[in-house]
Motif scaffolding. Structure first.
Motif, PDB file in Angstrom:
ATOM      1  N   ASP A 163     -48.506 -19.483 -23.366  1.00  0.00           N
ATOM      2  CA  ASP A 163     -47.568 -19.692 -22.263  1.00  0.00           C
ATOM      3  C   ASP A 163     -46.601 -18.510 -22.224  1.00  0.00           C
ATOM      4  O   ASP A 163     -46.127 -18.051 -23.272  1.00  0.00           O
ATOM      5  CB  ASP A 163     -46.772 -20.989 -22.449  1.00  0.00           C
ATOM      6  CG  ASP A 163     -47.549 -22.233 -22.044  1.00  0.00           C
ATOM      7  OD1 ASP A 163     -48.746 -22.120 -21.711  1.00  0.00           O
ATOM      8  OD2 ASP A 163     -46.966 -23.328 -22.085  1.00  0.00           O
ATOM      9  N   VAL A 164     -46.298 -18.033 -21.037  1.00  0.00           N
ATOM     10  CA  VAL A 164     -45.386 -16.900 -20.896  1.00  0.00           C
ATOM     11  C   VAL A 164     -43.950 -17.314 -21.178  1.00  0.00           C
ATOM     12  O   VAL A 164     -43.214 -16.628 -21.878  1.00  0.00           O
ATOM     13  CB  VAL A 164     -45.504 -16.270 -19.484  1.00  0.00           C
ATOM     14  CG1 VAL A 164     -44.476 -15.163 -19.293  1.00  0.00           C
ATOM     15  CG2 VAL A 164     -46.918 -15.749 -19.266  1.00  0.00           C
ATOM     16  N   HIS A 165     -43.548 -18.464 -20.646  1.00  0.00           N
ATOM     17  CA  HIS A 165     -42.204 -19.001 -20.858  1.00  0.00           C
ATOM     18  C   HIS A 165     -42.274 -20.232 -21.749  1.00  0.00           C
ATOM     19  O   HIS A 165     -43.324 -20.845 -21.897  1.00  0.00           O
ATOM     20  CB  HIS A 165     -41.540 -19.345 -19.517  1.00  0.00           C
ATOM     21  CG  HIS A 165     -41.290 -18.141 -18.670  1.00  0.00           C
ATOM     22  ND1 HIS A 165     -40.194 -17.333 -18.836  1.00  0.00           N
ATOM     23  CD2 HIS A 165     -42.018 -17.586 -17.672  1.00  0.00           C
ATOM     24  CE1 HIS A 165     -40.246 -16.331 -17.972  1.00  0.00           C
ATOM     25  NE2 HIS A 165     -41.348 -16.465 -17.252  1.00  0.00           N
ATOM     26  N   TYR A 216     -42.286 -15.856 -26.348  1.00  0.00           N
ATOM     27  CA  TYR A 216     -41.890 -16.367 -25.043  1.00  0.00           C
ATOM     28  C   TYR A 216     -40.893 -15.426 -24.386  1.00  0.00           C
ATOM     29  O   TYR A 216     -40.007 -14.880 -25.054  1.00  0.00           O
ATOM     30  CB  TYR A 216     -41.242 -17.744 -25.172  1.00  0.00           C
ATOM     31  CG  TYR A 216     -42.161 -18.828 -25.686  1.00  0.00           C
ATOM     32  CD1 TYR A 216     -43.319 -19.169 -24.994  1.00  0.00           C
ATOM     33  CD2 TYR A 216     -41.872 -19.514 -26.850  1.00  0.00           C
ATOM     34  CE1 TYR A 216     -44.162 -20.164 -25.454  1.00  0.00           C
ATOM     35  CE2 TYR A 216     -42.711 -20.518 -27.321  1.00  0.00           C
ATOM     36  CZ  TYR A 216     -43.857 -20.840 -26.617  1.00  0.00           C
ATOM     37  OH  TYR A 216     -44.691 -21.824 -27.064  1.00  0.00           O
ATOM     38  N   ALA A 217     -41.027 -15.266 -23.075  1.00  0.00           N
ATOM     39  CA  ALA A 217     -40.061 -14.506 -22.295  1.00  0.00           C
ATOM     40  C   ALA A 217     -38.852 -15.391 -22.032  1.00  0.00           C
ATOM     41  O   ALA A 217     -38.987 -16.581 -21.776  1.00  0.00           O
ATOM     42  CB  ALA A 217     -40.685 -14.059 -20.988  1.00  0.00           C
ATOM     43  N   SER A 253     -36.769 -11.641 -25.118  1.00  0.00           N
ATOM     44  CA  SER A 253     -37.908 -12.443 -25.558  1.00  0.00           C
ATOM     45  C   SER A 253     -37.631 -13.001 -26.946  1.00  0.00           C
ATOM     46  O   SER A 253     -36.744 -12.532 -27.658  1.00  0.00           O
ATOM     47  CB  SER A 253     -39.183 -11.593 -25.574  1.00  0.00           C
ATOM     48  OG  SER A 253     -39.068 -10.563 -26.528  1.00  0.00           O
TER      49      SER A 253
END
Length: 160
Positions: A144-146, A56-57, A62
């Motif tokens: 999911d990126v976040h 995740y970012a 990260s």
């Protein structure tokens, strides 16, 4: 001196207990299912074990790790979804996942369904520290990126 002792006693009385000392209620799966579930160690140990890698970012860089638990799709299969008649009726369902502190996120059932999104969404009981905790389940959505849908201390999952 008496005042000091009284203040110490009162502050000790209201001090929070360590998490290990608090008996947490297990998470529950409810809603549009034939067999609602208590998501405790006995229930989850009857399901196939799965692991996922997530990254995740974050604002400060990260984070990444490998988590172990059960696929949310397998939990739903055990609870037996209630489907309405009609074409693709499963696609109208969502899951509302709520944490013990009230944080809640939604996941569309179509994301999990192997015939559609086939995302390996995990209900994790073991994290990067490799110590199992069935009282502090975590929802993880790989891809999911976040980490907005990475719910810690899951209290309930409602199928709508």
């Amino acid at each position: 001196m008496r005042l000091f002792r009284a203040m110490f006693f009162i502050s000790a009385l209201f001090a929070p207990l360590p998490m290990s000392a608090v008996a947490a209620d297990p998470a529950k799966l409810t809603g549009a299912v034939k067999a609602p579930l208590i998501l405790d160690e006995a229930t989850l140990n009857k399901l196939p074990v799965a692991s996922v890698d997530v990254a995740y970012a974050r604002a400060s860089g990260s984070s990444k790790g490998t988590y172990t638990g059960v696929l949310l799709w397998d939990v739903l299969a055990k609870a037996e979804l209630v489907d309405d008649a009609g074409q693709n009726s499963r696609l109208k369902h969502t899951l509302l996942v709520t944490s013990k502190d009230g944080y809640a996120v939604a996941v569309a059932l179509g994301e999990l369904d192997p015939a559609y999104g086939n995302k390996k969404v995990l209900l994790a009981y073991k994290g990067t520290d490799n110590v199992p905790s069935f009282e502090h389940l975590r929802l993880l959505v790989p891809g999911d990126v976040h980490a907005g849908r990475a719910v810690r201390d899951v209290a309930s999952i409602e199928v709508r």
